[in-house]
Design a protein around this motif. Structure first.
Motif, PDB file in Angstrom:
ATOM      1  N   VAL A  21       0.939  -1.164   0.049  1.00 29.82           N
ATOM      2  CA  VAL A  21       0.130  -0.061   0.193  1.00 29.82           C
ATOM      3  C   VAL A  21       0.843   1.223  -0.001  1.00 29.82           C
ATOM      4  CG1 VAL A  21      -1.710   1.465   1.294  1.00 29.82           C
ATOM      5  CG2 VAL A  21      -1.805  -1.158   1.425  1.00 29.82           C
ATOM      6  N   SER A  22       0.609   2.011  -0.934  1.00 24.77           N
ATOM      7  CA  SER A  22       1.411   3.245  -1.015  1.00 24.77           C
ATOM      8  C   SER A  22       0.212   4.676  -0.605  1.00 24.77           C
ATOM      9  CB  SER A  22       1.999   3.626  -2.351  1.00 24.77           C
ATOM     10  OG  SER A  22       2.324   4.743  -2.496  1.00 24.77           O
ATOM     11  N   VAL A  23       0.784   5.284   0.119  1.00 28.37           N
ATOM     12  CA  VAL A  23      -0.144   6.623   0.464  1.00 28.37           C
ATOM     13  C   VAL A  23       0.472   7.615  -0.445  1.00 28.37           C
ATOM     14  CG1 VAL A  23      -0.638   8.439   2.156  1.00 28.37           C
ATOM     15  CG2 VAL A  23      -0.424   6.041   2.844  1.00 28.37           C
ATOM     16  N   ALA A  24      -0.224   8.051  -1.567  1.00 29.55           N
ATOM     17  CA  ALA A  24       0.148   8.873  -2.479  1.00 29.55           C
ATOM     18  C   ALA A  24      -0.379  10.273  -2.271  1.00 29.55           C
ATOM     19  CB  ALA A  24      -0.653   8.542  -3.769  1.00 29.55           C
ATOM     20  N   SER A  25      -0.268  11.071  -3.064  1.00 31.27           N
ATOM     21  CA  SER A  25      -0.209  12.680  -2.878  1.00 31.27           C
ATOM     22  C   SER A  25      -1.027  13.173  -4.049  1.00 31.27           C
ATOM     23  CB  SER A  25       1.198  13.230  -2.632  1.00 31.27           C
ATOM     24  OG  SER A  25       0.893  14.726  -2.741  1.00 31.27           O
ATOM     25  N   MET A  26      -1.757  14.231  -4.087  1.00 38.45           N
ATOM     26  CA  MET A  26      -2.635  14.980  -5.023  1.00 38.45           C
ATOM     27  C   MET A  26      -1.382  15.477  -5.924  1.00 38.45           C
ATOM     28  SD  MET A  26      -5.780  14.153  -5.104  1.00 38.45           S
ATOM     29  CE  MET A  26      -6.285  15.536  -6.209  1.00 38.45           C
ATOM     30  N   ALA A  27      -0.357  15.723  -5.470  1.00 35.76           N
ATOM     31  CA  ALA A  27       0.862  16.392  -6.081  1.00 35.76           C
ATOM     32  C   ALA A  27       1.145  15.493  -7.315  1.00 35.76           C
ATOM     33  CB  ALA A  27       2.134  16.789  -5.190  1.00 35.76           C
ATOM     34  N   GLY A  28       0.981  14.031  -7.135  1.00 39.74           N
ATOM     35  CA  GLY A  28       1.450  13.299  -8.246  1.00 39.74           C
ATOM     36  C   GLY A  28       0.397  12.876  -9.354  1.00 39.74           C
ATOM     37  N   ARG A  29      -0.353  14.142  -9.758  1.00 34.09           N
ATOM     38  CA  ARG A  29      -1.406  14.213 -10.541  1.00 34.09           C
ATOM     39  C   ARG A  29      -1.131  14.320 -12.063  1.00 34.09           C
ATOM     40  NH1 ARG A  29      -0.868  18.673  -8.920  1.00 34.09           N
ATOM     41  NH2 ARG A  29      -1.013  20.782 -10.162  1.00 34.09           N
ATOM     42  N   LEU A  30      -1.465  13.206 -13.086  1.00 40.92           N
ATOM     43  CA  LEU A  30      -1.055  13.430 -14.401  1.00 40.92           C
ATOM     44  C   LEU A  30      -0.899  14.788 -15.098  1.00 40.92           C
ATOM     45  CD1 LEU A  30      -2.329  10.245 -15.937  1.00 40.92           C
ATOM     46  CD2 LEU A  30      -0.183  10.846 -15.615  1.00 40.92           C
ATOM     47  N   LYS A  31      -1.909  15.693 -14.625  1.00 47.83           N
ATOM     48  CA  LYS A  31      -2.403  16.923 -15.236  1.00 47.83           C
ATOM     49  C   LYS A  31      -1.014  17.964 -15.028  1.00 47.83           C
ATOM     50  CE  LYS A  31      -7.157  16.913 -15.263  1.00 47.83           C
ATOM     51  NZ  LYS A  31      -8.431  17.694 -15.228  1.00 47.83           N
ATOM     52  N   GLN A  32      -0.211  17.803 -14.318  1.00 53.02           N
ATOM     53  CA  GLN A  32       1.187  18.625 -14.269  1.00 53.02           C
ATOM     54  C   GLN A  32       1.983  18.466 -15.664  1.00 53.02           C
ATOM     55  OE1 GLN A  32       4.247  17.000 -11.358  1.00 53.02           O
ATOM     56  NE2 GLN A  32       2.710  15.455 -11.064  1.00 53.02           N
ATOM     57  N   LEU A  33       1.633  17.320 -16.438  1.00 51.30           N
ATOM     58  CA  LEU A  33       2.592  17.071 -17.555  1.00 51.30           C
ATOM     59  C   LEU A  33       1.745  17.274 -18.932  1.00 51.30           C
ATOM     60  CD1 LEU A  33       3.898  13.551 -16.603  1.00 51.30           C
ATOM     61  CD2 LEU A  33       4.993  15.750 -16.095  1.00 51.30           C
TER      62      LEU A  33
END
Length: 104
Positions: A21-33
């Motif tokens: 299980v990985s606790v992700a972040s909203m900072a890792g969204r695809l829309k930054q690219l």
């Protein structure tokens, strides 16, 4: 994260109900690219080696000062989180039926 998970997966596979299980972040969204880079990160057949190449491309672009013009975001943290989420997707596909892999 990748190196540790790769090291632990053989041990986890021996368990009765193994999970990663990985606790992700909203900072890792695809829309930054850019859309082209989004497609590469979201590819259904993405592998860890291709993912590492993408991260290496980002690093080289940042060092050259060309990351923005090449469609990369400006957040190292965001890209690192995106890479972790992408790696989790790869493991979820590769470990299906053996290890439950999820990112939340």
């Amino acid at each position: 994260t990748v190196e540790l998970t790769e090291t632990l997966l053989p041990l986890l596979r021996k368990g009765d109900d193994p999970r990663v299980v990985s606790v992700a972040s909203m900072a890792g969204r695809l829309k930054q690219l850019s859309p082209a880079l989004q497609a590469r990160f979201a590819a259904a057949d993405l592998t860890l080696s291709v993912l590492q190449s993408l991260v290496d491309e980002y690093e080289a672009a940042v060092l050259a000062g060309t990351h923005k013009s090449l469609g990369w975001g400006s957040s190292n943290y965001g890209l690192s989180k995106l890479a972790v989420i992408a790696a989790m997707r790869v493991w979820a596909r590769e470990e299906a039926g053996r290890v439950k892999v999820m990112s939340c």
